[in-house]
Design a protein around this motif. Structure first.
Motif, PDB file in Angstrom:
ATOM      1  N   ARG A  37       0.820  -1.224   0.000  1.00 32.50           N
ATOM      2  CA  ARG A  37       0.000   0.000   0.000  1.00 32.50           C
ATOM      3  C   ARG A  37       0.845   1.262   0.000  1.00 32.50           C
ATOM      4  N   GLY A  38       2.175   1.093   0.023  1.00 36.27           N
ATOM      5  CA  GLY A  38       3.053   2.251  -0.052  1.00 36.27           C
ATOM      6  C   GLY A  38       3.529   2.788   1.279  1.00 36.27           C
ATOM      7  N   VAL A  39       3.254   2.089   2.374  1.00 37.32           N
ATOM      8  CA  VAL A  39       3.742   2.529   3.684  1.00 37.32           C
ATOM      9  C   VAL A  39       5.256   2.298   3.745  1.00 37.32           C
ATOM     10  N   SER A  40       5.979   3.234   4.321  1.00 37.85           N
ATOM     11  CA  SER A  40       7.436   3.115   4.385  1.00 37.85           C
ATOM     12  C   SER A  40       7.844   1.968   5.303  1.00 37.85           C
ATOM     13  N   ALA A  41       9.020   1.411   5.040  1.00 38.50           N
ATOM     14  CA  ALA A  41       9.496   0.285   5.836  1.00 38.50           C
ATOM     15  C   ALA A  41       9.657   0.659   7.297  1.00 38.50           C
ATOM     16  N   ALA A  42      10.127   1.870   7.572  1.00 39.07           N
ATOM     17  CA  ALA A  42      10.298   2.298   8.963  1.00 39.07           C
ATOM     18  C   ALA A  42       8.955   2.329   9.687  1.00 39.07           C
ATOM     19  N   ARG A  43       7.923   2.826   8.999  1.00 36.83           N
ATOM     20  CA  ARG A  43       6.587   2.887   9.609  1.00 36.83           C
ATOM     21  C   ARG A  43       5.999   1.490   9.734  1.00 36.83           C
ATOM     22  N   VAL A  44       6.225   0.658   8.742  1.00 38.19           N
ATOM     23  CA  VAL A  44       5.709  -0.717   8.771  1.00 38.19           C
ATOM     24  C   VAL A  44       6.243  -1.460   9.990  1.00 38.19           C
ATOM     25  N   ALA A  45       7.535  -1.328  10.264  1.00 44.24           N
ATOM     26  CA  ALA A  45       8.118  -2.037  11.403  1.00 44.24           C
ATOM     27  C   ALA A  45       7.348  -1.740  12.680  1.00 44.24           C
ATOM     28  N   LEU A  46       7.043  -0.480  12.907  1.00 38.80           N
ATOM     29  CA  LEU A  46       6.315  -0.097  14.121  1.00 38.80           C
ATOM     30  C   LEU A  46       4.884  -0.603  14.096  1.00 38.80           C
ATOM     31  N   GLU A  47       4.252  -0.570  12.920  1.00 41.54           N
ATOM     32  CA  GLU A  47       2.837  -0.935  12.836  1.00 41.54           C
ATOM     33  C   GLU A  47       2.599  -2.434  12.925  1.00 41.54           C
ATOM     34  N   SER A  75      14.302  -8.221   0.290  1.00 42.18           N
ATOM     35  CA  SER A  75      14.214  -7.124   1.253  1.00 42.18           C
ATOM     36  C   SER A  75      12.848  -6.450   1.176  1.00 42.18           C
ATOM     37  N   PRO A  76      12.444  -5.728   2.230  1.00 38.22           N
ATOM     38  CA  PRO A  76      11.165  -4.995   2.168  1.00 38.22           C
ATOM     39  C   PRO A  76      11.123  -3.998   1.015  1.00 38.22           C
ATOM     40  N   GLY A  77      12.244  -3.296   0.777  1.00 33.48           N
ATOM     41  CA  GLY A  77      12.262  -2.320  -0.306  1.00 33.48           C
ATOM     42  C   GLY A  77      12.083  -2.964  -1.667  1.00 33.48           C
ATOM     43  N   ALA A  78      12.801  -4.065  -1.898  1.00 28.73           N
ATOM     44  CA  ALA A  78      12.679  -4.762  -3.181  1.00 28.73           C
ATOM     45  C   ALA A  78      11.271  -5.323  -3.358  1.00 28.73           C
ATOM     46  N   TYR A  79      10.701  -5.839  -2.282  1.00 27.41           N
ATOM     47  CA  TYR A  79       9.335  -6.382  -2.358  1.00 27.41           C
ATOM     48  C   TYR A  79       8.348  -5.264  -2.701  1.00 27.41           C
ATOM     49  N   ALA A  80       8.485  -4.118  -2.032  1.00 25.95           N
ATOM     50  CA  ALA A  80       7.564  -3.010  -2.276  1.00 25.95           C
ATOM     51  C   ALA A  80       7.649  -2.548  -3.723  1.00 25.95           C
ATOM     52  N   ARG A  81       8.851  -2.428  -4.265  1.00 26.94           N
ATOM     53  CA  ARG A  81       8.990  -1.983  -5.658  1.00 26.94           C
ATOM     54  C   ARG A  81       8.385  -3.001  -6.626  1.00 26.94           C
ATOM     55  N   ALA A  82       8.614  -4.290  -6.336  1.00 25.39           N
ATOM     56  CA  ALA A  82       8.109  -5.328  -7.226  1.00 25.39           C
ATOM     57  C   ALA A  82       6.589  -5.388  -7.219  1.00 25.39           C
ATOM     58  N   VAL A  83       5.997  -5.353  -6.028  1.00 28.70           N
ATOM     59  CA  VAL A  83       4.548  -5.530  -5.941  1.00 28.70           C
ATOM     60  C   VAL A  83       3.795  -4.297  -6.424  1.00 28.70           C
ATOM     61  N   ARG A  84       4.456  -3.132  -6.390  1.00 27.77           N
ATOM     62  CA  ARG A  84       3.808  -1.899  -6.854  1.00 27.77           C
ATOM     63  C   ARG A  84       4.205  -1.555  -8.282  1.00 27.77           C
TER      64      ARG A  84
END
Length: 285
Positions: free
Chosen positions: A228-238, A258-267
């Motif tokens: 959904r585009g939430v940053s990795a730093a925010r995701v960790a806390l949530e 990695s979370p960053g690679a996953y986010a780029r791929a899925v979006r």
């Protein structure tokens, strides 16, 4: 960590009734009377010590165990010692023995080269990791005590509808506690089983320890948020993790990237090759 003096660090308290200290390159001779149970892991070096009326030698790869009311006295250091010691209040160990159906108070050997070593290493490492939560620490402590007392938490239990229902009640509580986490005692209370019985039953029925199951739930939730585009730093806390580095470590282990690679791929996004080339040419920008 609070540094007491060169080479000695008192670890912050993480579990009630458990204290831990780490020494690095230590050559001092220590002596004292044990008022608690003790479990020491030696990572490097070797030394001789007097205990239970005789001299012993401890080197890397061995556990040094102590019981309340007994005297320990170092005799000689063969090579500078790097080690971590934990002490446990007697009710922790004696309660574990009763839960496991063993006699209390239990009797531990002075040294152990195999039994409980892997479990002690894992718990000592977790005590140094600020990201280790209560469930992880309590589960590792229970596993170490079971191994030292000769009753592993991986031993099979008799399957029955009752134990299956107990494991599912604990599972349901984990699903309700993804962000805030939950203690092993709370899971045991919800399941109606003792802590050690629950650990064996849960692993047998669901294939993972309760803490590993909770970590998978957290990473599953992290995948949704990253998509959904939430940053990795925010995701960790949530999702209830300590920080972004802990999210990265668990995410790579479970998802394989990695979370960053996953986010780029899925979006459906990627980093521009031109930008990458520019960064490589100007690393300080």
């Amino acid at each position: 960590m609070r540094r007491e003096e060169p080479g000695l660090v008192v670890l912050p308290p993480r579990l009630a009734g458990v204290e831990a200290v780490r020494v690095t390159g230590d050559t001092r001779l220590w002596s004292g009377v044990s008022t608690r149970y003790g479990v020491t892991v030696v990572y490097a070096g070797a030394f001789d010590f007097w205990y239970r009326g005789r001299a012993w030698t401890q080197a890397a790869g061995m556990l040094k165990l102590k019981e309340p009311g007994e005297v320990h006295r170092d005799l000689r250091v063969h090579a500078p010692v790097t080690a971590q010691s934990m002490t446990l209040e007697a009710p922790w160990v004696e309660g574990a023995a009763r839960e496991l159906g063993l006699r209390a108070p239990p009797h531990l050997p002075a040294l152990s080269e195999g039994q409980g070593h892997a479990e002690a290493l894992a718990l000592h490492a977790a005590l140094r990791d600020p990201g280790s939560d209560a469930l992880a620490l309590q589960g590792l402590l229970a596993g170490m005590l079971a191994a030292l007392l000769g009753a592993g938490t991986h031993a099979p239990v008799e399957a029955s509808p009752r134990t299956r229902r107990a494991a599912l009640r604990a599972r349901d509580l984990l699903h309700e506690s993804v962000v805030e986490g939950v203690s092993l005692d709370a899971l045991a209370a919800a399941s109606g089983l003792g802590r050690f019985h629950l650990l064996r039953t849960f692993r047998q029925e669901l294939g993972l320890t309760p803490h590993a199951y909770l970590t998978h739930l957290r990473i599953s939730r992290a995948r949704e948020l990253l998509a959904r585009g939430v940053s990795a730093a925010r995701v960790a806390l949530e999702v209830g993790l300590y920080d972004q580095s802990q999210l990265h470590r668990h995410f790579v282990r479970i998802v394989g990237t990695s979370p960053g690679a996953y986010a780029r791929a899925v979006r459906g996004t990627s980093t521009s090759p031109k930008k990458d080339a520019g960064r490589a040419a100007h690393p300080r920008r």
